[in-house]
Design a protein around this motif. Sequence first.
Motif, PDB file in Angstrom:
ATOM      1  N   CYS A  54      17.291  -2.110  10.662  1.00 48.05           N
ATOM      2  CA  CYS A  54      18.349  -1.986  11.657  1.00 48.05           C
ATOM      3  C   CYS A  54      18.868  -3.354  12.069  1.00 48.05           C
ATOM      4  O   CYS A  54      18.081  -4.247  12.426  1.00 48.05           O
ATOM      5  N   ASN A  58      26.301  -1.739  15.822  1.00 50.67           N
ATOM      6  CA  ASN A  58      26.335  -0.277  15.803  1.00 50.67           C
ATOM      7  C   ASN A  58      25.790   0.313  14.514  1.00 50.67           C
ATOM      8  O   ASN A  58      25.305   1.449  14.509  1.00 50.67           O
ATOM      9  N   ASN A  59      25.863  -0.423  13.398  1.00 57.03           N
ATOM     10  CA  ASN A  59      25.244   0.071  12.171  1.00 57.03           C
ATOM     11  C   ASN A  59      23.734   0.183  12.370  1.00 57.03           C
ATOM     12  O   ASN A  59      23.110   1.145  11.923  1.00 57.03           O
ATOM     13  N   ASP A  62      23.067   3.280  14.305  1.00 52.41           N
ATOM     14  CA  ASP A  62      23.020   4.438  13.409  1.00 52.41           C
ATOM     15  C   ASP A  62      21.641   4.549  12.770  1.00 52.41           C
ATOM     16  O   ASP A  62      21.093   5.641  12.616  1.00 52.41           O
ATOM     17  N   ALA A 116      20.470  -0.351   7.245  1.00 49.59           N
ATOM     18  CA  ALA A 116      21.403  -0.145   8.357  1.00 49.59           C
ATOM     19  C   ALA A 116      21.574  -1.467   9.102  1.00 49.59           C
ATOM     20  O   ALA A 116      21.615  -1.496  10.336  1.00 49.59           O
ATOM     21  N   GLY A 119      27.409  -2.837   8.614  1.00 50.88           N
ATOM     22  CA  GLY A 119      28.299  -1.901   7.932  1.00 50.88           C
ATOM     23  C   GLY A 119      29.709  -2.432   7.849  1.00 50.88           C
ATOM     24  O   GLY A 119      29.951  -3.570   7.448  1.00 50.88           O
ATOM     25  N   THR A 120      30.659  -1.609   8.268  1.00 45.94           N
ATOM     26  CA  THR A 120      32.074  -1.965   8.208  1.00 45.94           C
ATOM     27  C   THR A 120      32.387  -3.169   9.095  1.00 45.94           C
ATOM     28  O   THR A 120      31.897  -3.264  10.223  1.00 45.94           O
ATOM     29  N   ILE A 147      23.635   2.525   4.621  1.00 48.90           N
ATOM     30  CA  ILE A 147      24.368   3.291   5.622  1.00 48.90           C
ATOM     31  C   ILE A 147      25.745   2.669   5.805  1.00 48.90           C
ATOM     32  O   ILE A 147      25.865   1.513   6.205  1.00 48.90           O
ATOM     33  N   ASP A 148      26.767   3.422   5.480  1.00 51.02           N
ATOM     34  CA  ASP A 148      28.179   3.043   5.510  1.00 51.02           C
ATOM     35  C   ASP A 148      28.526   2.103   4.372  1.00 51.02           C
ATOM     36  O   ASP A 148      29.319   2.441   3.512  1.00 51.02           O
ATOM     37  N   SER A 151      24.797  -4.067   3.089  1.00 54.26           N
ATOM     38  CA  SER A 151      24.935  -5.296   3.868  1.00 54.26           C
ATOM     39  C   SER A 151      25.238  -6.467   2.938  1.00 54.26           C
ATOM     40  O   SER A 151      24.556  -6.652   1.925  1.00 54.26           O
ATOM     41  N   THR A 155      34.436  -5.365   3.651  1.00 53.48           N
ATOM     42  CA  THR A 155      34.906  -3.984   3.664  1.00 53.48           C
ATOM     43  C   THR A 155      36.202  -3.777   2.906  1.00 53.48           C
ATOM     44  O   THR A 155      36.334  -2.827   2.120  1.00 53.48           O
TER      45      THR A 155
END
Length: 463
Positions: A54, A58-59, A62, A116, A119-120, A147-148, A151, A155
């Motif tokens: 983590c 915010n990623n 998630d 995670a 992400g974006t 996730i998304d 890393s 994007t």
Amino acid sequence: MRGGAILTASQMRAAEQAAFDAGIDPYDLMEQAGAAAAEIIWRAGHMRDVLILCGPGNNGGDGFVVARRLRERGLSVRVAALGESRTSWAQRARKAWDGPVEDMMTAAPATQLVDALFGTGLSRGLDEPVAEQLSDLVARATASYAIDLPSGVETDSGALLSATPRFGACIALGAWKPAHLLHPAAGHCGRLMLAPLDMAPDSDVQRLGAPRLAAPAADAHKYSRGLVAVVGGGMPGASLLASEAAARSGAGSVRRLAADMPTSGPHAIINRQVDRADAIAEQLTDKRIAALLVGPGLGLDDGARARLRAALDSGYRLVLDADALTLLGEEGERTIGRDAILTPHEGEFRRLFGDLPGSKIDRACAAAHSSGAVVVYKGPDSVIAAPDGRVAVAGGATPWLSTAGTGDVLAGLAAGRLAVTGDPFRAACEAVWLHGDAARRCRPAFVADDLLAALPAAIAARL
């Protein structure tokens, strides 16, 4: 043919804000994202132990939700973080986890690894020690999920901002991002899966989906189904490949205009021997021609220039490929018109349009706008752009397509579908999909001729 909206980082932020403005609680959206990702991971890995990495944003939030949801299913879950959570939503998700949190830099591997971290919207690469630890943990896992986005990728362009491992799967949250389909990042995502959220992402840029084709009408005949003319040149093999692809595309008739008469190939293709370049114009007076293909095997001499000029002046819907694009680039002619499809690979694109800025999607859009034509910017991540702003991005092309003649087959398919539909953007999208599907049906180490044999099955699957 719409395979889902593709959103840039800024568009994704705007879509999320629109959802918040409509009454969706931001933390509820995080819970949705984590729950959807956890469901996918559980279905794929079931009860195998998992380590979730983590990040501070915010990623990472998630990721904490994923951890909690998987633990509720009875999995052995460990969480390792890269520092403290910085956003209020991520802090809330971390507090709801209420389990131990390890230091990512000293975390031991697990059977399943979930990234995670970031992400974006990532704007810079991972620090080298972090990137090395991530790569090591992914390499030592049996299954890995991003996730998304993985890393370390940008994007919007799909660029690698730092060393990035190859994941087994990538779970896109809410919408596809350009990096899911654009290389080099696409090559690090693995299998793509979409986790829908309570938001309504919309974009003119779509992932290319499977087309829905129509069988010929009961009263169809060869000219109502579309007559394709192919202008050949000094390399007969290329125009023969293109002609046969057009013949197998669903078009009713194919006429090949070239100086040579072939010794092999389908007898259904009409071969007309045209020795003089000026005689091409005479052959193009048949108003039943629904699409005209120029480029495969055309050559680069004065005769080729004359044949190309006759095609450009004919007024027919055009597909321009290969040598035709090179000649246009040499002459500085870039305005083609709305009833044309251009199919450049990277080198042809740069010769014709120059070194344009932005992502591959941006460059394709700029080329479509300046040329007035539909542009199929070929590659492992082909981008199809129309002058009106519509874009389709095709991912997942097999690397075995990187062999001589496959572009000629695509050009022939595009011409055939253009003759059938009369719609350049639709025809280009159908051609790219069918081309890729035919390749997937071939064994490794295939040659372009093998694609022709696979086309009927690819077309039949879409009727």
